[in-house]
Design a protein around this motif. Sequence first.
Motif, short mmCIF file in Angstrom:
data_model
loop_
_atom_site.label_atom_id
_atom_site.label_comp_id
_atom_site.label_asym_id
_atom_site.label_seq_id
_atom_site.Cartn_x
_atom_site.Cartn_y
_atom_site.Cartn_z
N GLU A 1 0.76 -1.04 -0.07
CA GLU A 1 -0.11 0.12 -0.16
C GLU A 1 0.95 1.23 0.11
OE1 GLU A 1 -4.29 -0.61 2.38
OE2 GLU A 1 -2.28 -0.52 3.61
N ALA A 2 0.24 2.37 -0.57
CA ALA A 2 1.07 3.66 -0.77
C ALA A 2 0.05 4.58 0.01
CB ALA A 2 1.45 4.01 -2.11
N HIS A 3 0.21 5.16 1.10
CA HIS A 3 -0.54 6.24 1.78
C HIS A 3 -0.17 7.50 1.44
CE1 HIS A 3 -2.45 3.11 4.35
NE2 HIS A 3 -1.30 2.62 4.33
N ASN A 4 -0.78 8.27 0.63
CA ASN A 4 -0.56 9.39 0.21
C ASN A 4 -1.21 10.67 0.60
OD1 ASN A 4 1.10 7.97 -2.63
ND2 ASN A 4 -0.91 6.92 -2.23
N ILE A 5 -0.54 11.86 0.27
CA ILE A 5 -1.15 13.09 0.44
C ILE A 5 -0.85 14.10 -0.63
CG2 ILE A 5 -1.10 12.78 3.14
CD1 ILE A 5 1.31 15.07 2.80
N SER A 6 -1.46 15.26 -0.56
CA SER A 6 -1.19 16.44 -1.39
C SER A 6 -0.40 17.17 -0.58
CB SER A 6 -2.37 17.13 -1.89
OG SER A 6 -3.13 16.27 -2.95
N PHE A 7 0.86 17.44 -1.20
CA PHE A 7 1.89 18.51 -0.36
C PHE A 7 1.62 19.84 -0.60
CE2 PHE A 7 4.06 14.44 -0.18
CZ PHE A 7 4.75 14.29 0.96
N TYR A 8 1.84 20.79 -0.05
CA TYR A 8 1.52 22.19 0.00
C TYR A 8 2.34 23.00 -0.70
CZ TYR A 8 -2.45 20.66 2.87
OH TYR A 8 -2.98 19.82 3.67
N SER A 9 3.75 23.00 -0.06
CA SER A 9 4.93 23.95 -0.76
C SER A 9 5.14 23.76 -2.26
CB SER A 9 6.06 23.54 0.15
OG SER A 9 6.33 22.45 0.20
N GLU A 10 4.91 22.50 -2.61
CA GLU A 10 4.89 22.19 -4.04
C GLU A 10 3.99 21.11 -4.45
OE1 GLU A 10 6.79 21.66 -7.98
OE2 GLU A 10 6.87 23.19 -6.45
N PRO A 11 2.67 21.87 -4.96
CA PRO A 11 1.53 20.96 -5.38
C PRO A 11 1.98 19.61 -5.82
CG PRO A 11 1.15 23.37 -5.78
CD PRO A 11 2.70 22.94 -5.58
N VAL A 12 1.66 18.49 -5.18
CA VAL A 12 2.22 17.42 -5.79
C VAL A 12 1.50 16.08 -4.79
CG1 VAL A 12 4.22 17.39 -4.42
CG2 VAL A 12 4.07 15.79 -6.36
N PHE A 13 1.02 14.95 -5.54
CA PHE A 13 0.40 14.31 -4.75
C PHE A 13 1.49 13.01 -4.85
CE2 PHE A 13 -2.26 10.30 -4.47
CZ PHE A 13 -3.40 10.73 -3.57
N TRP A 14 1.75 12.38 -3.49
CA TRP A 14 3.03 11.60 -3.30
C TRP A 14 2.75 11.06 -2.08
CZ3 TRP A 14 8.82 12.91 -2.68
CH2 TRP A 14 9.72 11.90 -3.21
N THR A 15 3.64 9.79 -2.02
CA THR A 15 3.48 8.88 -0.80
C THR A 15 3.94 9.76 0.47
OG1 THR A 15 3.80 6.81 -2.24
CG2 THR A 15 4.60 6.60 -0.01
N THR A 16 3.54 9.31 1.33
CA THR A 16 4.17 9.63 2.79
C THR A 16 4.53 8.48 3.50
OG1 THR A 16 3.65 10.88 4.86
CG2 THR A 16 2.02 9.69 4.00
N LEU A 17 3.81 7.21 3.23
CA LEU A 17 4.17 5.97 3.98
C LEU A 17 3.63 5.04 3.23
CD1 LEU A 17 3.67 5.24 7.57
CD2 LEU A 17 2.66 3.80 6.12
N GLU A 18 4.66 3.91 2.85
CA GLU A 18 4.44 2.68 2.33
C GLU A 18 4.83 1.46 2.94
OE1 GLU A 18 7.07 2.43 -1.32
OE2 GLU A 18 6.38 4.33 -2.03
N THR A 19 3.94 0.44 2.65
CA THR A 19 3.94 -0.83 3.38
C THR A 19 3.72 -2.07 2.70
OG1 THR A 19 1.34 -0.94 3.51
CG2 THR A 19 2.86 -0.03 5.36
N THR A 20 4.62 -3.10 2.82
CA THR A 20 4.53 -4.24 1.97
C THR A 20 3.99 -5.37 3.26
OG1 THR A 20 6.02 -3.61 0.09
CG2 THR A 20 5.85 -5.99 0.73
N TYR A 21 3.05 -6.13 3.02
CA TYR A 21 2.67 -7.25 3.73
C TYR A 21 3.00 -8.57 3.46
CZ TYR A 21 0.13 -3.73 6.32
OH TYR A 21 -0.34 -2.32 6.78
N ASP A 22 3.85 -9.35 3.89
CA ASP A 22 3.97 -10.79 3.58
C ASP A 22 3.19 -11.70 4.20
OD1 ASP A 22 5.14 -13.51 3.32
OD2 ASP A 22 7.31 -12.41 2.93
N LEU A 23 2.01 -12.37 3.40
CA LEU A 23 1.09 -12.98 3.75
C LEU A 23 1.57 -14.28 4.34
CD1 LEU A 23 -1.75 -12.10 1.35
CD2 LEU A 23 -1.12 -11.22 3.60
N LYS A 24 2.68 -14.61 4.01
CA LYS A 24 3.40 -16.23 4.47
C LYS A 24 3.98 -15.80 5.64
CE LYS A 24 4.02 -17.77 -0.38
NZ LYS A 24 4.87 -18.30 -1.43
#
Length: 474
Positions: A413-436
């Motif tokens: 998953e990529a948890h994203n926001i719109s940044f303000y000082s440079e208008p851009v939509f980008w990741t603030t936190l990423e996760t990778t879940y290993d189901l095994k």
Amino acid sequence: MTDAETVLQDTVAGDSVRLEEKQMRNLLCIGCTAAVLMIGGEAAAKVTEAEAARLVGDLTPVGAERAGNADGTIPAWTGGLSQPPQGWSRGQREINPFPDDQPLFTINAGNLDQYRDSLSGGHIAMFETYPDYTMPVYQSRRTAAYPEQVYDKLRQNALTAELLDNGNGVRNTIMTSPFPIPKNGLEVIWNHILRYRGEQISFRSASATPSVDGSFNPIVTEYDYFIAYSEPGAELADIDNKIFYLKTETISPPSLAGSITLVHETLDQIRSPRLAWRYDSGSRRLRRSPNLAYETDMPNSSSLRSVDQKDMYNGAPNQYEWNLLGKRELYVPYNAYELHSGNHGADDIIHAGHINQNLTRYERHRVWVVEAILRTGISHIYSRRMFYLDEDSWQVLMTEEYDNAGDLWRVSEAHNISFYSEPVFWTTLETTYDLKAKRYYIDGLNEGQAPFDFEPGFRSNEFTASAARRAARR
């Protein structure tokens, strides 16, 4: 709903999260944008003036559907969060622009069947793997916004950009996504790889790989980006086949502090492969890292993530066949201002099995669905991958990774926001879940760290191997 959309929805959201390859290959693609392209195929043509005119009509400048959906759960796009909210000033961390929003409902194991058709296979697997997993769903807010010069370039790119004959690069494009009106899956993934993230960025964040019981040891890293492809006035012929330069330095713990990685990310990685160097504080030597690509374990990930999963996907797309399966309306991570706020320490965010879902935010959005099938004769730990890309930004929001037996292995998953000082939509936190392994990788923990700096004032000569060597010796 079209017949193709019904087939896609019924297949992906069925009782089993393992989708048979034969079924997937028989899926119909949706609309005029859904042609299937094999990597070795012919270069796709640029769009016509009439098609490009849609970017100021029924489509947004990025290529999303401007209108909302039929039942109003997805609103119309009205420009995104192009201006910062009141109470925020430059130099501060982004504040929540919707502080009064409350969850409309929460999906859990008990009511999963009610929402199954609006969930990805990966999210269904998370509910089936972790009985305490939940997804708080909020009002959908289409916040993605970019500077006007990016919108101008998107329209120019639409008229001129083409895939190279082998699909491993693009031409006649600059600054941002090349194909706002994509014709196939390969164009869509290039839109993610080349999406606008600003021109220069510097920030620190912590990553961790929690044990099954939730215990962890964070690693703090500084990231410095110089994105040559997006520099003002840049032309493709002038950037020496480079997308960006990246230097990372490990800040803590002391046992790893001082380790430096330098990456020169190239546009056509078959003609000119990615260049990478690694400085190990223990050996005190800067060495070339020729294998920092594809399925190689990402440094400090405890083998829970491959290098090409950084930023949800990066690197040359030549190992896979890319199939565009159309669009779906799904509940996806979005507007993650609570996770970004810095008000929650790693102990608050990291729980056993998965992150603290009470701090997450999911919304209903339209996403492009792309399937990647490993090419015959190619070796990779993932035989098939599913990508879900935000229509308003070309950011990959979620992925699913399948092992070589065809079983779902990992969910990202990529948890994203719109940044303000440079208008851009980008990741603030990423996760990778290993189901095994019942473990996960997390990156983007920012308690105690300074806000993202989109104007650090870098020069390209600060990202040479000799500059990295000098920095390492200081």
